[in-house]
Design a protein around this motif. Structure first.
Motif, PDB file in Angstrom:
ATOM      1  N   ALA A  33       0.824  -1.210   0.000  1.00 46.87           N
ATOM      2  CA  ALA A  33       0.000   0.000   0.000  1.00 46.87           C
ATOM      3  C   ALA A  33       0.860   1.263   0.000  1.00 46.87           C
ATOM      4  O   ALA A  33       0.332   2.372   0.060  1.00 46.87           O
ATOM      5  N   GLY A  34       2.179   1.076  -0.048  1.00 50.62           N
ATOM      6  CA  GLY A  34       3.065   2.240  -0.123  1.00 50.62           C
ATOM      7  C   GLY A  34       3.366   2.890   1.213  1.00 50.62           C
ATOM      8  O   GLY A  34       3.848   4.017   1.262  1.00 50.62           O
ATOM      9  N   ILE A  35       3.068   2.192   2.296  1.00 49.73           N
ATOM     10  CA  ILE A  35       3.351   2.737   3.626  1.00 49.73           C
ATOM     11  C   ILE A  35       4.817   2.459   3.964  1.00 49.73           C
ATOM     12  O   ILE A  35       5.263   1.311   3.950  1.00 49.73           O
ATOM     13  N   GLU A  36       5.555   3.522   4.262  1.00 47.24           N
ATOM     14  CA  GLU A  36       6.975   3.340   4.549  1.00 47.24           C
ATOM     15  C   GLU A  36       7.253   3.221   6.042  1.00 47.24           C
ATOM     16  O   GLU A  36       8.136   2.477   6.451  1.00 47.24           O
ATOM     17  N   ASP A  37       6.509   3.996   6.818  1.00 48.32           N
ATOM     18  CA  ASP A  37       6.732   3.962   8.261  1.00 48.32           C
ATOM     19  C   ASP A  37       5.490   3.471   8.988  1.00 48.32           C
ATOM     20  O   ASP A  37       4.406   4.030   8.809  1.00 48.32           O
ATOM     21  N   ALA A  38       5.677   2.464   9.807  1.00 50.78           N
ATOM     22  CA  ALA A  38       4.566   1.984  10.631  1.00 50.78           C
ATOM     23  C   ALA A  38       5.145   1.459  11.930  1.00 50.78           C
ATOM     24  O   ALA A  38       6.255   0.925  11.964  1.00 50.78           O
ATOM     25  N   TRP A  39       4.420   1.657  12.998  1.00 49.40           N
ATOM     26  CA  TRP A  39       4.826   1.123  14.291  1.00 49.40           C
ATOM     27  C   TRP A  39       4.071  -0.178  14.488  1.00 49.40           C
ATOM     28  O   TRP A  39       2.862  -0.206  14.669  1.00 49.40           O
ATOM     29  N   ILE A  40       4.824  -1.294  14.438  1.00 51.11           N
ATOM     30  CA  ILE A  40       4.188  -2.608  14.482  1.00 51.11           C
ATOM     31  C   ILE A  40       4.444  -3.260  15.834  1.00 51.11           C
ATOM     32  O   ILE A  40       5.575  -3.267  16.316  1.00 51.11           O
ATOM     33  N   ALA A  41       3.386  -3.768  16.446  1.00 50.02           N
ATOM     34  CA  ALA A  41       3.510  -4.417  17.754  1.00 50.02           C
ATOM     35  C   ALA A  41       2.909  -5.819  17.689  1.00 50.02           C
ATOM     36  O   ALA A  41       1.724  -5.980  17.401  1.00 50.02           O
ATOM     37  N   GLY A  42       3.755  -6.788  17.956  1.00 50.63           N
ATOM     38  CA  GLY A  42       3.295  -8.169  17.906  1.00 50.63           C
ATOM     39  C   GLY A  42       2.998  -8.737  19.287  1.00 50.63           C
ATOM     40  O   GLY A  42       2.197  -9.662  19.418  1.00 50.63           O
ATOM     41  N   ASP A  43       3.633  -8.190  20.319  1.00 46.20           N
ATOM     42  CA  ASP A  43       3.397  -8.713  21.678  1.00 46.20           C
ATOM     43  C   ASP A  43       2.193  -8.023  22.300  1.00 46.20           C
ATOM     44  O   ASP A  43       1.795  -6.926  21.889  1.00 46.20           O
ATOM     45  N   THR A  44       1.634  -8.664  23.312  1.00 42.50           N
ATOM     46  CA  THR A  44       0.402  -8.151  23.922  1.00 42.50           C
ATOM     47  C   THR A  44       0.598  -6.748  24.495  1.00 42.50           C
ATOM     48  O   THR A  44      -0.233  -5.857  24.279  1.00 42.50           O
ATOM     49  N   ALA A  45       1.699  -6.538  25.203  1.00 46.80           N
ATOM     50  CA  ALA A  45       1.934  -5.231  25.824  1.00 46.80           C
ATOM     51  C   ALA A  45       2.031  -4.138  24.762  1.00 46.80           C
ATOM     52  O   ALA A  45       1.465  -3.045  24.910  1.00 46.80           O
ATOM     53  N   GLY A  46       2.723  -4.438  23.695  1.00 45.08           N
ATOM     54  CA  GLY A  46       2.879  -3.461  22.620  1.00 45.08           C
ATOM     55  C   GLY A  46       1.546  -3.132  21.965  1.00 45.08           C
ATOM     56  O   GLY A  46       1.226  -1.963  21.693  1.00 45.08           O
ATOM     57  N   ARG A  47       0.751  -4.163  21.715  1.00 42.53           N
ATOM     58  CA  ARG A  47      -0.557  -3.938  21.102  1.00 42.53           C
ATOM     59  C   ARG A  47      -1.448  -3.108  22.019  1.00 42.53           C
ATOM     60  O   ARG A  47      -2.106  -2.166  21.596  1.00 42.53           O
ATOM     61  N   GLU A  48      -1.444  -3.500  23.293  1.00 44.72           N
ATOM     62  CA  GLU A  48      -2.288  -2.753  24.239  1.00 44.72           C
ATOM     63  C   GLU A  48      -1.840  -1.303  24.351  1.00 44.72           C
ATOM     64  O   GLU A  48      -2.662  -0.397  24.513  1.00 44.72           O
ATOM     65  N   GLY A  49      -0.514  -1.080  24.255  1.00 40.74           N
ATOM     66  CA  GLY A  49       0.004   0.287  24.279  1.00 40.74           C
ATOM     67  C   GLY A  49      -0.545   1.110  23.126  1.00 40.74           C
ATOM     68  O   GLY A  49      -0.905   2.280  23.292  1.00 40.74           O
ATOM     69  N   LEU A  50      -0.634   0.501  21.961  1.00 38.99           N
ATOM     70  CA  LEU A  50      -1.185   1.227  20.815  1.00 38.99           C
ATOM     71  C   LEU A  50      -2.681   1.472  20.994  1.00 38.99           C
ATOM     72  O   LEU A  50      -3.179   2.570  20.746  1.00 38.99           O
ATOM     73  N   TRP A  51      -3.393   0.444  21.448  1.00 41.42           N
ATOM     74  CA  TRP A  51      -4.848   0.605  21.613  1.00 41.42           C
ATOM     75  C   TRP A  51      -5.189   1.626  22.707  1.00 41.42           C
ATOM     76  O   TRP A  51      -6.233   2.268  22.648  1.00 41.42           O
ATOM     77  N   THR A  52      -4.283   1.769  23.681  1.00 43.14           N
ATOM     78  CA  THR A  52      -4.533   2.766  24.723  1.00 43.14           C
ATOM     79  C   THR A  52      -4.609   4.172  24.128  1.00 43.14           C
ATOM     80  O   THR A  52      -5.338   5.028  24.613  1.00 43.14           O
ATOM     81  N   LEU A  53      -3.854   4.384  23.048  1.00 41.84           N
ATOM     82  CA  LEU A  53      -3.916   5.693  22.385  1.00 41.84           C
ATOM     83  C   LEU A  53      -5.315   5.942  21.822  1.00 41.84           C
ATOM     84  O   LEU A  53      -5.853   7.047  21.910  1.00 41.84           O
ATOM     85  N   ARG A  54      -5.884   4.901  21.270  1.00 43.43           N
ATOM     86  CA  ARG A  54      -7.223   5.031  20.684  1.00 43.43           C
ATOM     87  C   ARG A  54      -8.295   5.049  21.788  1.00 43.43           C
ATOM     88  O   ARG A  54      -9.164   5.920  21.807  1.00 43.43           O
ATOM     89  N   GLU A  55      -8.203   4.073  22.685  1.00 44.52           N
ATOM     90  CA  GLU A  55      -9.250   3.947  23.703  1.00 44.52           C
ATOM     91  C   GLU A  55      -9.139   5.011  24.780  1.00 44.52           C
ATOM     92  O   GLU A  55     -10.090   5.253  25.521  1.00 44.52           O
ATOM     93  N   GLY A  56      -7.981   5.674  24.863  1.00 49.79           N
ATOM     94  CA  GLY A  56      -7.812   6.747  25.835  1.00 49.79           C
ATOM     95  C   GLY A  56      -8.476   8.049  25.437  1.00 49.79           C
ATOM     96  O   GLY A  56      -8.477   9.011  26.206  1.00 49.79           O
TER      97      GLY A  56
END
Lengths: 462, 462
Positions: free
Chosen positions: A302-325
Motif C-alpha cells: 500500500a506504499g506505507i513506509e513507516d509503521a509502528w508494528i507491535a506483535g506482543d500483547t503489551a505493545g498492542r495494548e500500548g497502541l490501543w490505549t492511544l485510541r481507547e484513551g
C-alpha cells in the motif's frame, strides 16, 4: 392488590425493590444524565417470571422498562423523566445470567440475557472459541442489552455487530407471550425472522430473555500497526488495501493528530511514532498463524513506509490505549457533546472537514472538535468541546451534516430517548411510519419501554 | 379505467402482458406444480414504477404477486390457484437488473432485484471479490428473490444465508411507499431494522427493488475431500474437528450410501472411494493460500485414514457431482416427496434413523427414503420415493418428526404456499400471532403475495 404486591407473588418479595435507596441505582444511568422514577424494580429469575411481570404491568397499566447492565448511553435503560404519566417498572434481567454448554460442532452457545459480555467471552475462551464482539463496557453490559441495542465495537469490521452473532433468541412480548427460537439453525426460513426484528429494537417490541450466540474458533496470533497518513482519503485507501491483501484484518480504527496530542498529554506519554501526521490508522490482524508478515506485506504494497508494528500483547495494548484513551482525555478537557454517528467511507473526508465548522457555527464556544472511531465501518465518535453541554443546536448541526453526508444518526449506541425526535428526519416518513405500525401491532398499549426509539406523543400518530 | 389500462400508463403498454400465451410463463412455476391466473403480468422498469403498480393494484383491490426468476419451490412466486378471489397481478422484477459499482473499501455493491445471482457473482469476480452465496439456480434466480426467500446453499456454513449478505435494501411497501436503506453502513442502529424483517418475508411485507450486497475478498485456492464414515455421529464429529482445525472450511455436505449408489448408477460412474461406508462427508476448504495441508492435517487429527482429496477444479467438480447429482438421480427413479428441512446436529442421527420408518408408516408404497444435504448447517433434503406424490400423510409424518427433533420445517426454500398451513404447528401460536400482527400492520388489505407464509383465511384471524 397493588402492583408491587402482585409482582412479589410472581418473583418473590425480596426481588421487588420499592425502597428509594434500593431503587436508585436502577433509576439513573451511569453518566447520571438520564433519570426517572420507578414504582418498583423487579428482578425476575426466569423467562416465565419475566412473562408474569410483563402481564401484570400491562394489566395494571404500568410501563415496563427492561434493564440489563445499564451501560446504555441513550437513556433507554432507565425510566422516563417526563412524558410518561403511567407507573414505570424497571425489569432487571440480571438474574437471567445462565450460560449454557457450547455446541462445538456448530460453534454456538445459549446465554441468559443477564449474563455479562465478559462472562460470555470467558466461557467461549475456555473452550477455545471466540465470542468475537468486544467493547469497553464488557464487564458490566449484558448479552440481552447488547442484542437489544445491536452493539458494535472495533471488531464489527470483521465479525459484524451483535446482530451478526445472534443465531436465535427467546423473548417475552408485550402481552406476556413467549417466543422461543433457540435451535440455532443456520438455515431456518419458517416465516418472518422475529429475532432479527427484536435485535436493535431497544426493548420496545419484546424483552429478550435468552440468546443463542454464534462463536468463532479462537485465534490467538495477533499483530497491530499504527500508521500515520496525510488525510482521511489516504486512510480510506489504506483500508481498501488492507481489506484485499490482509484477510486476517480484525479491526481498523482511526484518530487525528489533535486527538492523539490530547491523549498523549493526558497519559503523559510520548508518541510511539516519531513523525506527526494529520491522521493515524490503527489496524490489527488476527489469525491461526502469525499474521505479522501478511500485515507488513500489505502495508508495503500500500506504499506505507513507516509503521509502528507491535506483535506482543503489551505493545498492542500500548497502541490501543492511544485510541481507547480518547474518551477519558476528552472528558478531562471539558464536558463534551458526544455523538455516535456513521458515515459512508466515500463521504468521510467531507464530513470530517466540515464538522468542526458546523459545530462552531452552531454553538457559542464550540472550540475543539475531536474525531475518532472505527474506520472500517464508518463509525465516527464526534466530540465537541467548549460549547454549553445543553445547547442542542450543536447536536442539531452535527446531525444535519451527518444526514447530508448520507450517514446514520446512530451507529452503535441506538436511538433510545435522546435521539428519538431525530428519527423521522433521518429515516424518512415512510420508514418511521412502518416502525410505528409494527410497534402498534406488537404492543398496542405501549407497555414496553415507551418513548425509546419512537418519541412519546408521536408514537401513536401517523 | 380498467386495471390493465391503468398499469400501462405507469409502465408503458408493452410492459403489461395480458395475452394468455405471453402470461403463461409467469403464471406457472418451473416444476409445473403451482399455477394460478393473473389478470396481467407487469414489468416495471424502476422503483418508482413498482411503487405506482403497487398503489394501482391496491386501489383496484387486486393482489400483487412479486416475481423474480420464478425458481422458487413453494408456490409463492406465481398466482394462487385457489382461495384468492381478487384479481392477481404478477409484478415481474426482471427489468430491475442494474448492477452498480463495487465499493472496494467496504466490499459492497448495490444490485437491482431483477439481476440474476450469476450476474452478481460475475460482477464480483471481475473485481476479485466473491458474492459468497451460491446454489444451482444461480443463472435464473434473481437477487430480489434470493433475499425475499433468504436462500442458502452449501456455502452458508461459512458465509451465512442471503440474510448475512444484505447490508441494506430498498423496497416498496403495500401502500406504495418506498423505504430505502442502501448506505451499507456496517453499524446503523437508527430504529427497527426493516431490511432484516423483509429478508425471508417472501414478498408478503414489501416488494424488494434493490439490495446492498456484502462481498468478501475472492479466494481461489480450493481443495475438496470425500470421506466415508460409519455413522452420522461420526460425520458430526468430523465436522466439529474440521471446524476447529480448518478455519478455511467453506462447505461440508453429506449423503448416504443409498443415495451414492443411486447417483453412480444414474451417472454410470464408479465410486472414487474404494470402500463403501454408510455415510459420506464432502468437505471443501478455500483460502488465499493452498488449504490442502490444512485440510489433510485436520482429517488426520480427526482420525480419518482414507479420504479422496481433489485439489484441481475437475477433481473437485467430480466429487460435487456426486452430491449435486442426487436430485436428478432421484427424479429419474420416480416422483419423490421432496422436503427441505433443518435439524439441529445433535438430533440429526435420531432424525435420519427414524425418518424412513415414519415415511413408510404414513404412506402406502413409500419404499425408499434418500437423505442428503448440508451437514454444516443441519439442512437435510428428504426424498421419499414410491409413495403417491399427492399423499400428504407422508409429508405430515416427516414434518412431525422434524418438529419432534427440534428442527425447522423449512431450511432454505421458505414457507410459501405449500407449507403455510404447517407454520403455526412449527413456530407456535405466539410466534405466528406476532407474524400475523406484523402482516396486518404493514399490509392491512392483504395486497402483497396473499396466502404466502401466512395461510389465506387464517391470515386475518388470531
Amino acid at each position: 392488590m397493588d402492583l408491587a404486591h402482585a409482582l412479589s407473588e410472581v418473583v418473590g418479595s425480596r426481588h421487588v425493590l420499592t425502597d428509594s435507596d434500593m431503587k436508585a441505582g436502577f433509576e439513573s444511568d451511569w453518566t447520571g444524565r438520564y433519570r426517572g422514577p420507578a414504582v418498583a424494580v423487579v428482578r425476575p429469575g426466569d423467562t416465565e417470571q419475566v412473562a408474569g411481570v410483563v402481564r401484570l404491568c400491562a394489566g395494571h397499566g404500568a410501563a415496563v422498562i427492561p434493564q440489563g447492565g445499564n451501560t446504555g448511553l441513550t437513556g433507554a435503560s432507565v425510566p422516563r423523566a417526563a412524558g410518561e404519566s403511567r407507573d414505570q417498572v424497571v425489569v432487571s434481567l440480571l438474574r437471567l445470567n445462565g450460560i449454557g454448554e457450547i455446541d462445538p460442532a456448530v460453534g454456538q452457545i445459549t446465554v441468559g440475557a443477564g449474563a455479562t459480555l465478559a462472562a460470555l467471552q470467558a466461557a467461549a475462551r475456555a473452550a477455545d472459541e471466540d465470542a468475537t464482539l468486544d467493547f469497553a463496557a464488557r464487564d458490566t453490559c449484558t448479552v440481552g442489552g447488547v442484542v437489544a441495542c445491536d452493539a458494535g465495537g472495533a471488531r464489527a469490521l470483521r465479525h459484524g455487530t451483535a446482530r451478526a452473532h445472534v443465531a436465535g433468541l427467546e423473548a417475552v412480548l408485550a402481552d406476556g407471550a413467549v417466543i422461543s427460537r433457540l435451535s440455532g439453525l443456520t438455515k431456518d426460513n419458517a416465516g418472518y425472522d422475529l429475532p432479527s426484528l427484536l435485535v436493535g429494537s431497544e426493548g420496545t417490541l419484546g424483552v429478550i430473555t435468552r440468546v443463542r450466540w454464534k462463536l468463532a474458533p479462537l485465534v490467538t496470533a495477533r499483530v497491530a500497526a499504527l500508521v500515520g497518513v496525510a488525510s482521511v482519503a489516504e486512510a480510506a485507501s489504506l483500508l481498501t488495501a488492507l481489506r484485499s491483501r490482509a484477510p486476517s484484518l480484525d479491526s481498523c480504527d482511526f484518530f487525528t493528530d489533535e486527538g492523539l496530542q490530547l491523549v498523549l498529554d493526558h497519559q503523559r506519554r510520548r508518541s510511539p511514532i516519531p513523525a506527526r501526521s494529520p491522521v493515524y490508522v490503527l489496524a490489527e490482524c488476527a489469525g491461526t498463524s502469525d499474521p505479522t508478515d501478511e500485515l507488513a506485506d500489505a502495508l508495503e504494497e500500500a506504499g506505507i513506509e513507516d509503521a509502528w508494528i507491535a506483535g506482543d500483547t503489551a505493545g498492542r495494548e500500548g497502541l490501543w490505549t492511544l485510541r481507547e484513551g480518547h474518551s477519558e482525555a476528552i472528558n478531562a478537557a471539558g464536558i463534551p457533546h458526544k455523538l455516535d454517528v456513521g458515515i459512508p467511507l466515500e463521504h468521510l473526508e467531507e464530513f470530517l472537514a466540515k464538522v468542526p465548522g458546523a459545530a462552531r457555527g452552531a454553538g457559542a464556544g464550540a472550540q475543539r472538535v475531536i474525531l475518532f472511531g472505527h474506520l472500517g465501518d464508518g463509525n465516527v465518535h464526534v466530540n465537541v468541546l467548549g460549547a454549553d453541554p445543553d445547547d442542542v443546536a450543536v447536536d442539531d448541526a452535527v446531525m444535519g451534516l451527518v444526514l447530508d453526508c448520507g450517514g446514520t444518526i446512530s451507529a452503535e449506541h441506538g436511538i433510545g430517548v435522546v435521539k428519538a425526535h431525530w428519527l423521522e428526519r433521518a429515516r424518512g416518513r415512510a420508514d418511521v411510519a412502518a416502525m410505528r405500525a409494527i410497534k402498534r401491532a406488537l404492543d398496542p398499549a405501549g407497555v414496553l419501554n415507551p418513548g425509546a426509539v419512537l418519541a412519546l406523543g408521536e408514537q401513536y400518530c401517523q
